[in-house]
Design a protein around this motif. Structure first.
Motif, PDB file in Angstrom:
ATOM      1  N   LEU A  43       2.209  -2.798  -0.600  1.00  0.00           N
ATOM      2  CA  LEU A  43       2.107  -4.239  -0.354  1.00  0.00           C
ATOM      3  C   LEU A  43       3.337  -4.532   0.651  1.00  0.00           C
ATOM      4  O   LEU A  43       3.447  -5.676   1.261  1.00  0.00           O
ATOM      5  N   GLY A  44       4.130  -3.800   0.702  1.00  0.00           N
ATOM      6  CA  GLY A  44       5.291  -3.849   1.751  1.00  0.00           C
ATOM      7  C   GLY A  44       4.893  -3.365   3.359  1.00  0.00           C
ATOM      8  O   GLY A  44       4.151  -3.643   3.878  1.00  0.00           O
ATOM      9  N   VAL A  45       5.937  -2.579   3.571  1.00  0.00           N
ATOM     10  CA  VAL A  45       5.679  -2.020   4.899  1.00  0.00           C
ATOM     11  C   VAL A  45       4.692  -1.353   5.163  1.00  0.00           C
ATOM     12  O   VAL A  45       4.089  -0.344   4.412  1.00  0.00           O
ATOM     13  N   GLN A  46       3.880  -1.598   6.209  1.00  0.00           N
ATOM     14  CA  GLN A  46       2.612  -1.064   6.516  1.00  0.00           C
ATOM     15  C   GLN A  46       2.717   0.142   7.623  1.00  0.00           C
ATOM     16  O   GLN A  46       3.559   0.256   8.303  1.00  0.00           O
ATOM     17  N   ALA A  47       1.722   1.298   7.335  1.00  0.00           N
ATOM     18  CA  ALA A  47       1.660   2.273   8.265  1.00  0.00           C
ATOM     19  C   ALA A  47       1.707   1.468   9.764  1.00  0.00           C
ATOM     20  O   ALA A  47       0.638   0.775  10.025  1.00  0.00           O
ATOM     21  N   PRO A  48       1.981   2.315  10.846  1.00  0.00           N
ATOM     22  CA  PRO A  48       2.788   3.436  11.087  1.00  0.00           C
ATOM     23  C   PRO A  48       4.327   3.109  10.839  1.00  0.00           C
ATOM     24  O   PRO A  48       5.074   4.107  10.949  1.00  0.00           O
ATOM     25  N   GLY A  49       4.680   2.077  10.261  1.00  0.00           N
ATOM     26  CA  GLY A  49       6.175   1.930   9.729  1.00  0.00           C
ATOM     27  C   GLY A  49       6.451   2.722   8.664  1.00  0.00           C
ATOM     28  O   GLY A  49       5.521   3.409   8.216  1.00  0.00           O
ATOM     29  N   SER A  50       7.767   2.658   8.415  1.00  0.00           N
ATOM     30  CA  SER A  50       8.255   3.604   7.201  1.00  0.00           C
ATOM     31  C   SER A  50       9.102   3.069   6.376  1.00  0.00           C
ATOM     32  O   SER A  50       9.768   1.988   6.664  1.00  0.00           O
ATOM     33  N   SER A  51       8.997   3.458   5.058  1.00  0.00           N
ATOM     34  CA  SER A  51       9.973   2.774   4.160  1.00  0.00           C
ATOM     35  C   SER A  51       9.930   4.084   3.042  1.00  0.00           C
ATOM     36  O   SER A  51       8.939   4.760   2.847  1.00  0.00           O
ATOM     37  N   LEU A  52      10.955   4.027   2.430  1.00  0.00           N
ATOM     38  CA  LEU A  52      11.124   5.122   1.183  1.00  0.00           C
ATOM     39  C   LEU A  52      10.010   4.855   0.380  1.00  0.00           C
ATOM     40  O   LEU A  52       9.284   5.936  -0.131  1.00  0.00           O
ATOM     41  N   GLY A  53       9.400   3.447  -0.006  1.00  0.00           N
ATOM     42  CA  GLY A  53       8.281   3.528  -0.970  1.00  0.00           C
ATOM     43  C   GLY A  53       7.090   4.024  -0.309  1.00  0.00           C
ATOM     44  O   GLY A  53       6.385   4.672  -0.918  1.00  0.00           O
ATOM     45  N   LEU A  54       7.227   3.722   1.015  1.00  0.00           N
ATOM     46  CA  LEU A  54       5.651   4.075   1.416  1.00  0.00           C
ATOM     47  C   LEU A  54       5.527   5.599   1.537  1.00  0.00           C
ATOM     48  O   LEU A  54       4.313   6.136   1.408  1.00  0.00           O
ATOM     49  N   MET A  55       6.728   6.151   2.016  1.00  0.00           N
ATOM     50  CA  MET A  55       6.751   7.502   2.061  1.00  0.00           C
ATOM     51  C   MET A  55       6.495   8.381   0.774  1.00  0.00           C
ATOM     52  O   MET A  55       5.398   9.143   0.692  1.00  0.00           O
ATOM     53  N   ILE A  56       6.710   7.507  -0.304  1.00  0.00           N
ATOM     54  CA  ILE A  56       6.432   8.217  -1.573  1.00  0.00           C
ATOM     55  C   ILE A  56       4.983   8.107  -1.898  1.00  0.00           C
ATOM     56  O   ILE A  56       4.170   8.966  -2.249  1.00  0.00           O
ATOM     57  N   SER A  57       4.489   6.746  -1.556  1.00  0.00           N
ATOM     58  CA  SER A  57       3.140   6.571  -1.888  1.00  0.00           C
ATOM     59  C   SER A  57       2.019   7.358  -1.045  1.00  0.00           C
ATOM     60  O   SER A  57       0.923   7.922  -1.285  1.00  0.00           O
ATOM     61  N   ILE A  92      15.354  -0.981  -5.077  1.00  0.00           N
ATOM     62  CA  ILE A  92      14.457  -0.650  -6.087  1.00  0.00           C
ATOM     63  C   ILE A  92      13.117  -1.483  -5.616  1.00  0.00           C
ATOM     64  O   ILE A  92      11.927  -1.105  -5.587  1.00  0.00           O
ATOM     65  N   GLY A  93      13.468  -2.872  -5.588  1.00  0.00           N
ATOM     66  CA  GLY A  93      12.304  -3.807  -5.430  1.00  0.00           C
ATOM     67  C   GLY A  93      11.448  -3.486  -4.023  1.00  0.00           C
ATOM     68  O   GLY A  93      10.257  -3.393  -4.118  1.00  0.00           O
ATOM     69  N   GLU A  94      12.103  -3.299  -2.874  1.00  0.00           N
ATOM     70  CA  GLU A  94      11.361  -3.211  -1.616  1.00  0.00           C
ATOM     71  C   GLU A  94      10.825  -1.800  -1.864  1.00  0.00           C
ATOM     72  O   GLU A  94       9.415  -1.818  -1.667  1.00  0.00           O
ATOM     73  N   ALA A  95      11.222  -0.985  -2.200  1.00  0.00           N
ATOM     74  CA  ALA A  95      10.714   0.645  -2.394  1.00  0.00           C
ATOM     75  C   ALA A  95       9.338   0.254  -3.187  1.00  0.00           C
ATOM     76  O   ALA A  95       8.227   0.768  -3.026  1.00  0.00           O
ATOM     77  N   GLY A  96       9.579  -0.400  -4.478  1.00  0.00           N
ATOM     78  CA  GLY A  96       8.292  -0.398  -5.374  1.00  0.00           C
ATOM     79  C   GLY A  96       7.375  -1.278  -4.722  1.00  0.00           C
ATOM     80  O   GLY A  96       6.142  -0.740  -4.782  1.00  0.00           O
TER      81      GLY A  96
END
Lengths: 319, 375
Positions: free
Chosen positions: B317-331, B307-311
């Motif tokens: 503030l976490g993984v930056q594009a073009p990388g992917s993360s569940l939280g980044l996809m949501i945002s 939850i923390g990483e996704a948040g």
């Protein structure tokens, strides 16, 4: 009691000093020069020197930290890096009532949902109502609030699309004003906040109520031939609420921290959004101020819960 | 299946201590006995010397009992199955997916092989916001990137962060907790003060602050790292570190409490009387007995970490594009919630499932290893 309060106040001061130190040192050691970053393309050596001096950044770190603490003791959070003529408090002050409003009504919803559901589950323990209630509570308890917020938003959008209504899915009205136009955008975020937190109270209420229903005095009350309603609502409920009261203090402390993601998702101009913007802008004084405010909230909340404990349960003495 | 429940956290724990994992490398029987025995029946804990003969007479060991209880817990077993499924998809999904499908004649980019358009970063700008199709199994996002590929990468990120955080959490928590509990004194005082401090930081705020302040500099510095650095993934290390700093005091507190209890028990006293050094007592008798609490606490913590990483990624503030993360996809999908709710529902649902699975498995493990803690 007085002794306890003094002890806790000393602890409070210790925690605040520690937190300010951690936030300060993080900003101090952060790579890159904050003034340089704010000036961007307009960099000019003399202005830079002047600004550094104006913010006191040319002083050694302990001097900076000391000044910061002294200002803090006067409830002065300093000046923003980003908006050079605005005080930090000036930036935060519009957000505070909004976050407090969201958190306050959110807590009310949490309690109004959580406690009756928990008590009902305890009275009907192991019936289908109990299983259903606790199943839902378990799922909601495990889910992060922002997932619930997003699902709620998708549902609003879907209903809007089906019915042609235009229920706002992201905004906020004037704080503490309850005309329909002000109230309408607040309803869903508050319900989401409440739904995200009710499960904790429901689970706790169920456990404590079950505990109380096993006690001797409840058996005595039943043996006396009291009506079941009297036993539950008069004898048992009052005692089951004691642990809840203490948790309430902690919840109050965490209230505003809990609005962070909900503000982000619903685009609510509270302090969560302001502090996030300040993180993006590298506006350290604003970040530090938010962290200190929220941490004080937590510590004071804990203190309140300890005091409430003695009030609702006189057997407990604070030392 | 249940062996895997033991297996996963032990991976995170590294090799510096013995894990009660009968499936992998059977530790001596007395360790098994002690590992599960303490949380269940402390008085029956027996000096290690006598253990061998006792075990033969007593039938199933407490660890076996616990695993049996876990196997009977349907919710935990379904969760475990789901976790294994997600892990398989995250690790083996991308290479398989990139071999499925022929060359796509892109009007924009010319011929594009499946290994490119099924990657999480390839943008096919004229194929934006599509629904599921034979080419894009879960459709495309607002930049024409494959949602399934991004989803699998996002799951991988969640799992990697969870593993990294748990390594730090378990190592630091064990070391500090055992030292504080066993020796007391100033370490104990320091730990108590430090945990007070960390508990006063509301939730994710510390991690948000750390990643926000150090993040921009760190992503430049970390981008040079070989495998994990490029594609905006460098900040993962920072996010993991930030989350780990916030969680380990809780682990240390659990470990300290358990160590305090253990240290008063007779088998420790027996070991001390028979001349064991402090170090030997800690490694041979205390740490093996802490394993059940460590396994349970770290499993329960994994869902918070995810939850923390996704948040944090959700806040940008976490993984930056073009990388992917569940939280980044949501945002990324938030602006299109009105027009393409599918794009936000997919990562949100997967995140919810992962979080629920870990949390239910943690609950199941706790009930199995410490039946008295129920309710």
């Amino acid at each position: 009691m007085l002794q306890f309060l003094i002890k806790r106040l000393i602890g409070l001061i210790f925690v605040i000093v520690g937190i300010t130190f951690i936030t300060f040192i993080m900003g101090y050691l952060a790579p890159g020069d904050p003034i340089r970053a704010q000036m961007g393309d307009h960099f000019d050596y003399h202005t830079w020197l002047m600004l550094r001096h104006a913010y006191g950044l040319d002083l050694p770190w302990y001097q900076q930290y000391y000044n910061y603490l002294v200002h803090l003791a006067h409830l002065d959070f300093g000046m923003s890096f980003k908006y050079q003529n605005r005080a930090v408090w000036d930036i935060l002050k519009d957000g505070v009532p909004v976050s407090l409003e969201l958190a306050f009504w959110g807590l009310i919803v949490e309690l109004l949902l959580g406690i009756p559901i928990g008590i009902l589950s305890a009275i009907r323990a192991n019936s289908w109502i109990d299983t259903l209630n606790m199943g839902v509570a378990l799922v909601i308890y495990a889910l992060p609030p922002f997932v619930i917020a997003i699902l709620a938003q998708v549902i609003i959008v879907w209903i809007d699309g089906k019915t042609g209504a235009s229920w706002p899915s992201s905004s906020w009205g004037a704080p503490w004003q309850y005309d329909w136009t002000d109230l309408q955008p607040k309803i869903v975020p508050i319900l989401v906040y409440g739904a995200a937190g009710y499960a904790y109270f429901a689970r706790l209420a169920r456990t404590t109520m079950l505990e109380v229903l096993r006690q001797d005095y409840v058996r005595t009350a039943r043996a006396k031939g009291l009506h079941e309603r009297v036993v539950i609502y008069w004898h048992a409920l009052r005692n089951a609420l004691i642990p809840l009261v203490t948790v309430l203090g902690v919840a109050i402390g965490l209230l505003v921290a809990g609005t962070f993601f909900i503000e982000q998702i619903f685009n609510i101009p509270g302090i969560g959004r302001i502090s996030l913007q300040s993180v993006i802008d590298l506006d350290y004084p604003v970040i530090q101020a938010t962290v200190v405010l929220l941490a004080v909230g937590v510590v004071v909340g804990n203190l309140i819960s300890d005091i409430l404990y003695t009030i609702v349960d006189p057997r407990i003495r604070l030392e | 299946m249940s062996m895997d429940a033991q297996h996963r956290p032990s991976e995170a724990g590294g090799e510096s201590f013995v894990v009660p994992n009968a499936g992998l490398q059977p530790p001596p029987a007395e360790l098994l006995e002690l590992a599960a025995g303490v949380s269940e029946a402390p008085p029956s804990a027996i000096p290690p010397g006598e253990e061998e003969t006792q075990l033969e007479r007593r039938g199933p060991s407490p660890l076996q009992e616990s695993l049996r209880r876990l196997r009977r817990d349907k919710r935990a077993m379904v969760s475990l199955g789901l976790i294994i499924f997600f892990m398989l998809v995250a690790f083996f999904g991308p290479p398989i997916y990139q071999h499925i499908g022929g060359v796509y004649e892109s009007p924009q980019n010319g011929p594009v092989p499946a290994s490119v358009y099924h990657s999480y970063y390839h943008e096919e700008l004229i194929r934006q916001d599509e629904g599921p199709s034979a080419q894009y199994w879960l459709g495309t996002d607002d930049l024409g990137r494959d949602i399934l590929a991004r989803l699998m990468q996002g799951m991988l990120v969640s799992i990697i962060v969870a593993a990294l955080v748990e390594v730090v959490d378990i190592l630091l928590g064990l070391i500090v907790g055992v030292l504080a509990g066993y020796f007391g004194g100033w370490i104990d005082q320091l730990l108590a003060r430090f945990t007070d401090l960390m508990f006063a930081f509301p939730g994710l705020l510390f991690a948000i602050m750390l990643t926000g302040i150090i993040g921009p500099g760190a992503s430049d510095a970390l981008a040079k790292l070989p495998v994990i650095g490029p594609n905006g993934n460098g900040r993962l290390l920072l996010v993991s570190l930030a989350l780990a700093i916030t969680v380990w005091p809780l682990m240390a507190r659990y470990v300290r409490g358990q160590t305090l209890q253990l240290k008063e028990q007779q088998f420790i006293e027996a070991a001390r009387t028979s001349g064991s050094s402090n170090l030997r007592i800690i490694f041979r008798h205390i740490i093996p007995n802490l394993m059940s609490i460590v396994v349970v606490a770290s499993t329960l913590n994994i869902s918070n970490t995810i939850i923390g990483e996704a948040g944090i990624s959700l806040l940008g503030l976490g993984v930056q594009a073009p990388g992917s993360s569940l939280g980044l996809m949501i945002s990324d999908a938030t602006p299109y919630i009105n027009t393409h709710p599918w794009e936000i529902l997919v990562p949100t649902t997967v995140l919810a499932l992962i979080v629920l699975a870990f949390s239910f498995l943690g609950d199941g493990l706790r009930d199995a290893f410490d039946p008295r803690s129920k309710d």
